[in-house]
Scaffold this motif. Structure first.
Motif, PDB file in Angstrom:
ATOM      1  N   ALA A 226       0.529  -1.231   0.330  1.00 56.31           N
ATOM      2  CA  ALA A 226       0.287  -0.209   0.079  1.00 56.31           C
ATOM      3  C   ALA A 226       0.181   1.380   0.600  1.00 56.31           C
ATOM      4  O   ALA A 226       0.610   2.296  -0.466  1.00 56.31           O
ATOM      5  CB  ALA A 226      -0.777  -0.078   0.864  1.00 56.31           C
ATOM      6  N   PRO A 230       2.507   2.248  -5.240  1.00 57.80           N
ATOM      7  CA  PRO A 230       2.076   3.306  -5.710  1.00 57.80           C
ATOM      8  C   PRO A 230       3.252   4.591  -5.622  1.00 57.80           C
ATOM      9  O   PRO A 230       3.124   5.756  -6.608  1.00 57.80           O
ATOM     10  CB  PRO A 230       1.004   4.393  -4.365  1.00 57.80           C
ATOM     11  CG  PRO A 230       0.793   2.760  -3.570  1.00 57.80           C
ATOM     12  CD  PRO A 230       1.695   1.581  -3.509  1.00 57.80           C
ATOM     13  N   ARG A 288      -6.582   7.709   3.365  1.00 60.80           N
ATOM     14  CA  ARG A 288      -7.558   7.890   2.501  1.00 60.80           C
ATOM     15  C   ARG A 288      -7.771   8.870   1.591  1.00 60.80           C
ATOM     16  O   ARG A 288      -7.869   9.334   0.500  1.00 60.80           O
ATOM     17  CB  ARG A 288      -9.469   7.403   3.173  1.00 60.80           C
ATOM     18  CG  ARG A 288     -10.156   7.272   2.542  1.00 60.80           C
ATOM     19  CD  ARG A 288     -12.005   7.003   2.644  1.00 60.80           C
ATOM     20  NE  ARG A 288     -12.457   8.217   3.820  1.00 60.80           N
ATOM     21  CZ  ARG A 288     -12.150   8.377   5.090  1.00 60.80           C
ATOM     22  NH1 ARG A 288     -12.113   7.001   5.605  1.00 60.80           N
ATOM     23  NH2 ARG A 288     -12.894   9.383   5.513  1.00 60.80           N
ATOM     24  N   PHE A 291      -4.495   8.783  -0.593  1.00 61.02           N
ATOM     25  CA  PHE A 291      -5.358   8.091  -1.609  1.00 61.02           C
ATOM     26  C   PHE A 291      -5.926   8.894  -3.302  1.00 61.02           C
ATOM     27  O   PHE A 291      -6.062   8.781  -4.328  1.00 61.02           O
ATOM     28  CB  PHE A 291      -6.191   6.159  -1.662  1.00 61.02           C
ATOM     29  CG  PHE A 291      -4.628   6.012  -1.047  1.00 61.02           C
ATOM     30  CD1 PHE A 291      -4.099   4.692  -2.655  1.00 61.02           C
ATOM     31  CD2 PHE A 291      -4.615   4.743   0.059  1.00 61.02           C
ATOM     32  CE1 PHE A 291      -2.874   3.822  -2.550  1.00 61.02           C
ATOM     33  CE2 PHE A 291      -3.704   3.953  -0.003  1.00 61.02           C
ATOM     34  CZ  PHE A 291      -3.149   3.333  -0.885  1.00 61.02           C
ATOM     35  N   THR A 292      -7.282   9.648  -2.249  1.00 63.05           N
ATOM     36  CA  THR A 292      -8.269  10.086  -2.988  1.00 63.05           C
ATOM     37  C   THR A 292      -6.928  11.563  -4.135  1.00 63.05           C
ATOM     38  O   THR A 292      -6.708  11.752  -5.060  1.00 63.05           O
ATOM     39  CB  THR A 292      -8.816  10.997  -2.577  1.00 63.05           C
ATOM     40  OG1 THR A 292      -9.180   9.887  -1.579  1.00 63.05           O
ATOM     41  CG2 THR A 292      -9.422  11.434  -3.207  1.00 63.05           C
ATOM     42  N   LEU A 295      -5.221   9.442  -6.613  1.00 65.71           N
ATOM     43  CA  LEU A 295      -5.649   9.124  -7.381  1.00 65.71           C
ATOM     44  C   LEU A 295      -6.278   9.921  -8.534  1.00 65.71           C
ATOM     45  O   LEU A 295      -6.027  10.337  -9.895  1.00 65.71           O
ATOM     46  CB  LEU A 295      -7.351   8.180  -7.232  1.00 65.71           C
ATOM     47  CG  LEU A 295      -8.029   7.705  -8.110  1.00 65.71           C
ATOM     48  CD1 LEU A 295      -7.729   6.600  -9.029  1.00 65.71           C
ATOM     49  CD2 LEU A 295      -9.233   6.935  -7.394  1.00 65.71           C
ATOM     50  N   LEU A 390      -3.530   0.834  -3.738  1.00 68.43           N
ATOM     51  CA  LEU A 390      -5.147   0.529  -3.426  1.00 68.43           C
ATOM     52  C   LEU A 390      -6.276   0.052  -3.402  1.00 68.43           C
ATOM     53  O   LEU A 390      -6.657  -0.670  -1.822  1.00 68.43           O
ATOM     54  CB  LEU A 390      -5.822   1.280  -4.443  1.00 68.43           C
ATOM     55  CG  LEU A 390      -7.475   2.349  -3.862  1.00 68.43           C
ATOM     56  CD1 LEU A 390      -7.606   3.140  -2.276  1.00 68.43           C
ATOM     57  CD2 LEU A 390      -8.003   3.007  -5.221  1.00 68.43           C
ATOM     58  N   TRP A 393      -5.010  -1.658   0.247  1.00 68.96           N
ATOM     59  CA  TRP A 393      -4.837  -1.123   1.457  1.00 68.96           C
ATOM     60  C   TRP A 393      -6.351  -1.496   1.443  1.00 68.96           C
ATOM     61  O   TRP A 393      -6.968  -1.856   2.651  1.00 68.96           O
ATOM     62  CB  TRP A 393      -4.670   0.994   1.284  1.00 68.96           C
ATOM     63  CG  TRP A 393      -5.321   1.614   2.549  1.00 68.96           C
ATOM     64  CD1 TRP A 393      -6.534   2.141   2.139  1.00 68.96           C
ATOM     65  CD2 TRP A 393      -5.060   1.429   3.562  1.00 68.96           C
ATOM     66  NE1 TRP A 393      -7.312   2.187   3.136  1.00 68.96           N
ATOM     67  CE2 TRP A 393      -6.365   1.864   4.094  1.00 68.96           C
ATOM     68  CE3 TRP A 393      -4.635   0.669   4.279  1.00 68.96           C
ATOM     69  CZ2 TRP A 393      -6.137   2.504   5.941  1.00 68.96           C
ATOM     70  CZ3 TRP A 393      -4.829   0.653   5.803  1.00 68.96           C
ATOM     71  CH2 TRP A 393      -5.175   1.086   6.119  1.00 68.96           C
ATOM     72  N   GLN A 394      -7.653  -1.458   0.484  1.00 68.11           N
ATOM     73  CA  GLN A 394      -8.683  -1.817   0.815  1.00 68.11           C
ATOM     74  C   GLN A 394      -8.286  -2.918   1.461  1.00 68.11           C
ATOM     75  O   GLN A 394      -9.263  -3.930   2.447  1.00 68.11           O
ATOM     76  CB  GLN A 394      -9.573  -1.994  -0.315  1.00 68.11           C
ATOM     77  CG  GLN A 394      -9.462  -0.548  -1.001  1.00 68.11           C
ATOM     78  CD  GLN A 394     -10.642   0.408   0.339  1.00 68.11           C
ATOM     79  OE1 GLN A 394     -11.719  -0.280   0.537  1.00 68.11           O
ATOM     80  NE2 GLN A 394     -10.092   1.432   0.404  1.00 68.11           N
TER      81      GLN A 394
END
Length: 407
Positions: A226, A230, A288, A291-292, A295, A390, A393-394
């Motif tokens: 995670a 990235p 979160r 990651f947003t 993205l 992502l 992490w989920q």
């Protein structure tokens, strides 16, 4: 934590952050400084593009292999001896690069550089966690990232200047000087943060068994993915910088700093933001948000280079937005990784760094040569790396919290 943590570093916390950032900057400096000189190295040594790429991949491979041992050695003999030995060998290896007249010699000494450049980065994480509880450790790691960010921001500018006004050998003499200065500073200032009672015997077989145990932990592996995978969405562009910046964007060697200004500016901004919200925002919320932002950055970049490739320079701020999101969430994930094995944080840090560096080496040696000739291919690959992180992490969020958190 060390029982005498408060007395081991009586100075302001930011000074420790500066000291440890200096250790962490060796890796980026060893990569970013010489990238503007690729063309000169090729002319001087007769190297092919593949051989030039091997000067990156050999460094990253050496970095990955030895990172398996830096942390474990620091758990056994102390943090300070490992850092000092790493700095000493790095200085000698940099001189070896400067004296190289063939591409084969440069590749060899780059591998030696990589083998020791990670010592400071791996051990510095353990030092922070030795001295501070989780929320304070996050703040210090964020401060380290802020100060650390200055180095790769100026590295390509210095490298471009040295290459234009001297030659590529001068870049490695510069790195030799950096290593020597850091060695002298840490010899005087770095505290020993490992409690004597916490020392672990260094033996290869138990070490490998410990790594095997961590590798069997889905939570540990997913946390490493995670944070580490990235990163390659951004690192991909760093590795492809001579092609990406020179051919695609038309920037000269002394203009490479614009790219690094955006990426490192994002990292420093994200780290500062992360430090401010430490202990105030829930870790899951922070991750979160990170990651947003990432993205948004990669998808906007993909859209831009697909519909208006002539405006590809606008990708630089978008890559900066991505690095902002990554730096905002990664201190939290790093603390989670270290606390998966609180008795041997050095070992956990080593394995995290080794796995990340192995992925970086694979990207440098195998993937970058395939995609660096196309803006669209670079952008699509960046999206792919982020999606892997992502999903990881989920997946972590759905696992039971069986790891222990140490003080």
């Amino acid at each position: 934590m060390h029982p005498q943590a408060a007395t081991l570093w009586p100075h302001p916390r930011w000074l420790l952050a500066v000291l440890l950032a200096g250790l962490g900057m060796l890796g980026p400096f060893s990569i970013d400084t010489y990238l503007p000189a690729f063309e000169g190295i090729a002319r001087s040594t007769g190297a092919t593009p593949v051989q030039l790429q091997q000067t990156l991949s050999s460094y990253l491979l050496g970095f990955a292999v030895m990172n398996l041992f830096h942390g474990a050695l620091s758990d056994a003999i102390g943090r300070r001896p490992v850092v000092l030995a790493g700095l000493g060998v790095f200085t000698l290896a940099s001189a070896g690069c400067a004296l190289s007249s063939t591409i084969e010699g440069l590749i060899f000494w780059r591998a030696v550089q990589g083998m020791c450049a990670g010592a400071g980065m791996v051990v510095s994480r353990a030092v922070i966690r030795d001295l501070f509880p989780p929320s304070e450790a996050q703040r210090v790691m964020s401060q380290v990232t802020i100060f650390f960010g200055v180095a790769p921001a100026i590295a390509p500018l210095l490298g471009g200047y040295l290459y234009v006004h001297a030659d590529w050998h001068a870049i490695f003499w510069f790195l030799t000087g950096v290593g020597a200065v850091l060695l002298l500073i840490n010899l005087r200032a770095l505290p020993e943060s490992l409690p004597p009672a916490s020392k672990q015997e260094f033996a290869v077989r138990p070490l490998m068994q410990g790594y095997a145990s961590l590798l069997k932990s889905p939570r540990f592996l997913l946390l490493v993915m995670a944070s580490g995978i990235p990163f390659n969405s951004m690192f991909l562009y760093v590795l492809a910088a001579p092609e990406y910046l020179g051919r695609h964007l038309g920037l000269g060697p002394t203009q490479f700093f614009w790219f690094f200004l955006c990426t490192i500016g994002g990292i420093m901004g994200g780290a500062a933001w992360s430090g401010r919200v430490a202990g105030k925002m829930k870790p899951e919320s922070q991750i979160r948000r990170g990651f947003t932002l990432m993205l948004v950055g990669v998808l906007a970049n993909l859209l831009l280079v697909s519909v208006a490739p002539q405006h590809a320079r606008w990708s630089l701020p978008l890559i900066g937005l991505f690095s902002l999101g990554w730096a905002f969430m990664v201190p939290v994930v790093t603390i989670m990784v270290l606390d998966e094995n609180p008795e041997r944080r050095g070992m956990a840090s080593s394995l995290q760094s080794a796995l990340s560096a192995a992925a970086n080496a694979l990207v440098a040696g195998a993937l970058v040569p395939l995609v660096m000739h196309s803006l669209q291919a670079l952008a699509l690959t960046a999206v792919g790396f982020l999606m892997v992180g992502l999903v990881a992490w989920q997946w972590v969020r759905r696992l039971p919290r069986i790891g222990r958190t140490g003080a």
